[in-house]
Write a protein that holds these residues in place. Structure first.
Motif, mmCIF file in Angstrom:
data_model
loop_
_atom_site.group_PDB
_atom_site.id
_atom_site.type_symbol
_atom_site.label_atom_id
_atom_site.label_comp_id
_atom_site.label_asym_id
_atom_site.label_seq_id
_atom_site.Cartn_x
_atom_site.Cartn_y
_atom_site.Cartn_z
ATOM 1 N N VAL B 277 0.844 -1.199 0.000
ATOM 2 C CA VAL B 277 0.000 0.000 0.000
ATOM 3 C C VAL B 277 0.880 1.249 0.000
ATOM 4 O O VAL B 277 0.687 2.173 -0.788
ATOM 5 C CB VAL B 277 -0.940 0.003 1.226
ATOM 6 N N LEU B 434 -9.530 8.240 -9.704
ATOM 7 C CA LEU B 434 -9.603 6.844 -9.283
ATOM 8 C C LEU B 434 -8.376 6.466 -8.445
ATOM 9 O O LEU B 434 -8.483 5.762 -7.449
ATOM 10 C CB LEU B 434 -9.696 5.933 -10.509
ATOM 11 N N LEU B 435 -7.217 6.983 -8.854
ATOM 12 C CA LEU B 435 -6.007 6.693 -8.088
ATOM 13 C C LEU B 435 -6.119 7.249 -6.671
ATOM 14 O O LEU B 435 -5.769 6.579 -5.703
ATOM 15 C CB LEU B 435 -4.775 7.294 -8.776
ATOM 16 N N VAL B 437 -8.845 7.901 -5.058
ATOM 17 C CA VAL B 437 -9.866 7.115 -4.351
ATOM 18 C C VAL B 437 -9.271 5.779 -3.901
ATOM 19 O O VAL B 437 -9.462 5.356 -2.758
ATOM 20 C CB VAL B 437 -11.093 6.894 -5.264
ATOM 21 N N THR B 438 -8.522 5.142 -4.792
ATOM 22 C CA THR B 438 -7.929 3.854 -4.440
ATOM 23 C C THR B 438 -6.980 4.012 -3.251
ATOM 24 O O THR B 438 -6.982 3.195 -2.326
ATOM 25 C CB THR B 438 -7.149 3.273 -5.635
ATOM 26 N N ALA B 441 -8.980 4.490 -0.169
ATOM 27 C CA ALA B 441 -9.694 3.246 0.138
ATOM 28 C C ALA B 441 -8.743 2.215 0.747
ATOM 29 O O ALA B 441 -9.106 1.506 1.691
ATOM 30 C CB ALA B 441 -10.340 2.686 -1.128
ATOM 31 N N LEU B 442 -7.532 2.152 0.220
ATOM 32 C CA LEU B 442 -6.562 1.201 0.777
ATOM 33 C C LEU B 442 -6.228 1.550 2.223
ATOM 34 O O LEU B 442 -6.101 0.673 3.072
ATOM 35 C CB LEU B 442 -5.283 1.190 -0.065
ATOM 36 N N ALA B 717 -14.350 6.934 -1.532
ATOM 37 C CA ALA B 717 -13.311 5.969 -1.149
ATOM 38 C C ALA B 717 -13.736 5.103 0.030
ATOM 39 O O ALA B 717 -13.357 3.936 0.100
ATOM 40 C CB ALA B 717 -12.016 6.701 -0.816
ATOM 41 N N LEU B 720 -15.676 1.938 -0.814
ATOM 42 C CA LEU B 720 -14.751 1.073 -1.540
ATOM 43 C C LEU B 720 -13.743 0.462 -0.565
ATOM 44 O O LEU B 720 -13.400 -0.719 -0.653
ATOM 45 C CB LEU B 720 -14.025 1.886 -2.618
ATOM 46 N N GLY B 721 -13.307 1.299 0.378
ATOM 47 C CA GLY B 721 -12.387 0.834 1.414
ATOM 48 C C GLY B 721 -13.021 -0.264 2.256
ATOM 49 O O GLY B 721 -12.365 -1.236 2.616
ATOM 50 N N LEU B 724 -12.804 -3.428 0.158
ATOM 51 C CA LEU B 724 -11.420 -3.918 0.148
ATOM 52 C C LEU B 724 -11.041 -4.453 1.530
ATOM 53 O O LEU B 724 -10.397 -5.490 1.648
ATOM 54 C CB LEU B 724 -10.463 -2.779 -0.206
#
Lengths: 238, 787
Positions: B277, B434-435, B437-438, B441-442, B717, B720-721, B724
């Protein structure tokens, strides 16, 4: 200036078309031009006439879409990036309208950034002295006035002893008094060092200090004039 | 390149806030990685060294009684390099000022100077003098639990005879790193003590003169234990051998291995996820950072700097940023690793700690960080350098904006101009959004994996001690006794109800798999100690057949209906086939169950019981303990209350220590990510926002444009998190199952709420910091500089 003066730049049929997604914008179309050593040439024209595009191509910052482009007899039309980089590195000095100094470097260091990679540069101090900034060596761009910043930019451009000095609206963001100081510097460089100087402006008054004035309109050369009486920069008024 | 070096250092200093935020992200990844793996390496090395230096045996066997001279026959077995015969006894211990029954495990002490197997690490005092018959060495945990000093006395009832013993030493043994009273799932250092007595004195007291009842064997290098075990079992059968077993089945070693395996999983999965991450975020952040430098890169190009020189310049800058992170991470990781190892020392009771940090760990952490940073840098640089300087010197072209889809759906009227700006800006660069957000989220996901253990552990306790084991007190008898023993327990004042159980050591075999455990017999009308089916409904012990815990079922790979071999390891040692009647749900332990009467039938015994589960009135507890102390047949007790405490102390704590760090670093990463997103967005849009200010927008209004974007990214996020995070939790839980206990995958609303709260807090803090910058936006500079 003698008739035997060497050609510095020669361009034939130069065109540049920008692809702006849905539309194509023609910035230059079919320009033929020769520039001689030691000349001070003013490129005059309204916004969008193609001045900057022409200057960018002459300076190796951009590729033409069509036509050919020679520097001191060398064909640079299809030069590689590396060749253009070398060309800029050793032969061209740039002065931009917005100075484009590196904000995190002092005046001296901004010049040094160029002298360090040049072949036979003057010292940064000498270059800054030439533009009258010997007292401001260790000031950051943010601590300098607009005129001073532009003079640092000129010092930076000439420090490598370039064959040509390309100036894009060097007075465009300055008041007239400061602008004239900057023009005086350019004039002195041109006369003392014999650097071929191309100066873009849309200020018609500045044309009076040129050896030749090239007028551009809609991407074409609309006329070339050689003023009968060349004025000194300090005598310009606008 | 002096001037560029100046530029780099000044840029580095100017972006110190961001450097720190990026540095902390990478530092968290590196710290967790170094901490976990160095702890694991250290514990493994410590155990290995301990086992080797104190000659931990390879094969173990208990027996009824064999003459000392028989040792010669055993030494002749192929592959046996060394062996040690011992006398081992159980005893009831009495300690001044402690009224509860204590069960003692007495072992004959190695002679001073003897080069024996399972030798003792003396913490204090000395070994017993072979000539003295009242000296004893006690294990450190027991000594600590009762604050014993050298010279203190305690009483032991061995074989019905009471004996006063004087403590001359405090020791540890590789055999009891994990100390479990037989039949108990958790260590209880107050109520279970291991004592080493002079061989002669112990043999005297236990009627073992000239004999032994326990054997340790060290195998010659390259010997397979199976062959030796088989031979031993045959030779010792006439002497009441209880089945030899290898180190892998030795209880302390097995539990320790399970815990190490679990630690290893934690120490590998978490840091890998963290490092991955962190690396991903580093890559994203660095790449955006480089992109914001495009104009300066273009100028350098215009001067005639080669691409290579420019790339080198930025790589060096990134290297500096990464060095900050890696530096902090290594120092923190090293420090934490040392401390974490010390904490684990408390759980594992090794006599010493060999802390070690393998260079490969450092190299890997540094390598991954550099690779991620390099990837982010080169990707972004390639994009920037590719541009002709004339193009790059212009700010990025105002790419084609379009009305966003919510607007096209006719919702346009609901959006103010600033809101439209936010939505369209996000819509223009969906990949970049998106990046971000990712990344957020991570961060949210790793926050979740940190906090699932608390939920799981509480749930385990609730099920195990609330639904299944409902007895207040478990009383274990010294040996299987007649049913009437239950009656005398039931008659004690304060005992409301008693339920018998029988526990028989067995080895279960199914095809080539086998497992040593105990079969517990429980009455068919059981109400206290119950089995649960997979829906946690009570499951009656079947009239016929055997019930295995789901974990044992999966170890042996059996399902209901399968027939497996049951080898009893005591008494007449019958062997027979039984049918698996059902699998029961249990989070702790690995046992098998049968109906009491059918177990007794199988053993060919009358109604024998090993002990009883009691429900009692807690106010009579002290009296009950006193009475139990008077009963010589009572070996020990386990109170549910203590079991729960013990569970939290032994199992839960060590996980929670670990997860505390996980949560701490996940929090830092979350903040680093959110802050960087906000900060970079600000530098990308500073000009635009300043221009709006010039046009008359108020500070709050432009803050809305910037922070609104951050808010949308964060809000997208978080769910989505969650997704994940749930996946990660499931993945981790899957790898953390051990024989000791299974962790249920249980993600409570609290876990989601916690992760979301941290992310939102990080967002609000970042917004505050960025808002402060908006406040100081230099408007004149915008007017002065080019478009």
């Amino acid at each position: 200036m003698t008739e035997a003066a060497k050609e510095v730049f020669a361009v034939t049929g130069l065109s540049k078309v920008y692809d702006m997604g849905e539309v194509q914008v023609t910035a230059l179309s079919g320009v033929d031009l020769t520039l001689r050593a030691g000349e001070l040439v003013v490129l005059l024209g309204p916004s969008g006439s193609g001045k900057s595009t022409l200057l960018n191509i002459l300076g190796g910052l951009d590729h033409p879409s069509a036509g050919r482009f020679f520097y001191q007899g060398r064909d640079l039309t299809s030069a590689t990036d590396r060749e253009l980089t070398d060309f800029r590195r050793y032969h061209v000095g740039f002065v931009f309208q917005f100075y484009n100094l590196i904000p995190s470097l002092t005046a001296r260091e901004n010049v040094a950034a160029v002298t360090e990679i040049a072949k036979q540069p003057m010292t940064p101090e000498a270059a800054l002295a030439l533009v009258g900034l010997e007292e401001r060596l260790d000031h950051f761009p943010a601590q300098l006035s607009g005129g001073e910043q532009q003079r640092v930019a000129i010092a930076r451009a000439i420090a490598k002893n370039p064959a040509v000095l390309l100036c894009d609206e060097p007075t465009g963001s300055l008041d007239s008094k400061t602008g004239i100081v900057v023009l005086e510097v350019l004039e002195r460089i041109n006369q003392e060092l014999g650097t071929t100087t191309i100066l873009i402006t849309h200020n018609i008054v500045i044309a009076a200090m040129a050896d030749r004035v090239i007028k551009l309109a809609d991407g074409r050369i609309a006329g070339i004039e050689s003023p009968t009486e060349r004025l000194a920069a300090r005598d310009l008024i606008w | 390149m002096r001037a560029l070096d100046y530029k780099r250092w000044r840029d580095f200093w100017k972006m110190r806030g961001q450097v720190l935020a990026i540095g902390l992200v990478i530092a968290s990844g590196v710290a967790i990685y170094v901490m976990s793996l160095s702890t694991l390496d250290s514990l493994t090395l410590t155990r290995q060294t301990y086992y080797r230096n104190y000659r931990f045996a390879d094969i173990f066997i208990s027996l009824k009684r064999a003459p000392a001279s028989f040792k010669v026959r055993l030494l002749a077995i192929d592959g046996v390099e060394r062996l040690r015969t011992r006398v081992v006894a159980v005893a009831n211990l009495t300690v001044a000022n402690f009224n509860e029954p204590i069960s003692g495990h007495l072992i004959s002490c190695p002679m001073p100077g003897e080069f024996s197997l399972n030798s003792l690490y003396l913490r204090q005092g000395r070994l017993v003098d072979p000539g003295c018959n009242d000296e004893v060495v006690v294990c450190e945990t027991f000594a600590k639990a009762h604050s014993f000093n050298l010279g203190d006395s305690l009483a032991a009832t061995i074989n019905g005879r009471r004996k006063t013993l004087r403590i001359v030493g405090v020791a540890l043994s590789p055999e009891f790193v994990y100390q479990l009273q037989p039949g108990s799932l958790f260590p209880d250092f107050k109520r279970y003590g291991i004592l080493w007595m002079g061989r002669k004195a112990l043999a005297n007291a236990y009627d073992m003169d000239g004999a032994f009842n326990d054997l340790l064997i060290k195998l010659a290098k390259g010997t397979r234990p199976e062959a030796v075990i088989e031979r031993l079992d045959r030779l010792l059968e006439p002497y009441g051998g209880l089945g030899a077993y290898a180190r892998t089945e030795q209880i302390s070693h097995r539990f320790l291995s399970e815990e190490f395996r679990q630690l290893e999983q934690m120490a590998t999965i978490y840091p890998t996820i963290f490092l991955a991450v962190a690396a991903f975020l580093l890559q994203v952040v660095i790449s955006r950072l480089i992109t914001t430098e495009r104009e300066q890169i273009a100028i350098l190009k215009a001067f005639g700097y080669y691409d290579r020189a420019i790339a080198l310049h930025y790589f060096k800058l990134v290297l500096m940023i990464v060095s900050v992170g890696v530096g902090i991470g290594l120092i923190a990781g090293l420090w934490l690793g040392r401390n974490l190892s010390e904490i684990y020392m408390d759980y594992y009771r090794f006599p010493f700690l060999l802390y070690t940090l393998h260079p490969r760990i450092v190299l890997f952490a540094v390598g991954v960080s550099l690779a991620a940073a390099g990837l982010g840098t080169s990707g972004a640089l390639r994009r920037v350098v590719k541009l002709a300087p004339a193009v790059a010197m212009r700010p990025e072209p105002p790419a084609t904006y379009r009305p966003s889809w919510p607007e096209r759906l006719g919702l346009k009227a609901f959006f103010s101009q600033p809101t439209r700006m936010i939505i369209r800006h996000l819509g223009r660069r969906p990949f970049k959004a998106l990046l971000s957000v990712t990344g957020i989220a991570l961060a949210c996901a790793i926050l979740m994996v940190g906090s699932i253990f608390q939920d799981a552990i509480d749930y385990i306790v609730e099920v195990q001690f609330g639904l299944a084991q409902r007895e207040d007190l478990t009383v274990t008898l010294v040996e299987p006794s007649a049913y009437r023993a239950l009656l005398s327990l039931q008659r004690l004042p304060g005992v409301d109800y008693g339920e018998p159980f029988r526990s028989v050591p067995v080895r279960l075999r199914f095809r080539h798999r086998h497992y040593r455990t105990a079969v517990v017999g429980m009455p068919k009308d059981n109400v206290l100690h119950r089995l649960l089916d997979e829906n946690l409904k009570p499951l009656k012990p079947p009239e016929a057949g055997i019930v295995l815990t789901d974990q044992l079922g999966s170890i042996l790979k059996v399902k209901p209906g399968d027939r497996l071999m049951l080898e009893v390891l005591e008494g007449k040692r019958p062997q027979l086939e039984v049918t698996v009647a059902a699998l029961s749900k249990e989070f702790i332990g690995v046992s098998a169950y049968m109906e009491l009467a059918s177990l007794n039938r199988l053993m060919g015994e009358d109604n024998l019981i090993s002990g009883a589960y009691l429900a009692l009135d807690e106010s009579h507890l002290a009296g009950i303990y006193l009475s139990l102390n008077e009963m010589p047949r009572v070996a020990g007790t386990v109170a549910r209350r203590h079991a729960v405490t013990s569970f939290y102390e032994t199992m839960a704590d060590q996980m929670l220590v670990f997860t505390f760090f996980i949560i701490f670093f996940a929090g830092i990463i979350a903040f680093g990510v959110v802050y960087n997103s906000a900060r970079i967005t600000l530098s990308e849009r500073a000009r635009e926002l300043a221009s709006l200010r010039i046009l008359g927008f108020r500070r709050l209004e432009i803050a809305y444009i910037l922070l609104g974007e951050l808010a949308i990214l964060t809000l997208v996020a978080i769910p989505l998190g969650f997704l994940l995070g749930y996946g990660l939790c499931a993945y981790i839980i899957y790898y953390l199952q051990t024989d000791l206990y299974r962790i249920p995958l249980l993600v409570e609303p609290g876990t989601y709420a916690f992760a979301a709260t941290v992310i939102i807090t990080a967002a609000v803090l970042s917004a505050g910091l960025v808002g402060w910058r908006i406040h100081r936006l230099d408007l004149i500079a915008v007017l002065k500089t080019r478009e």
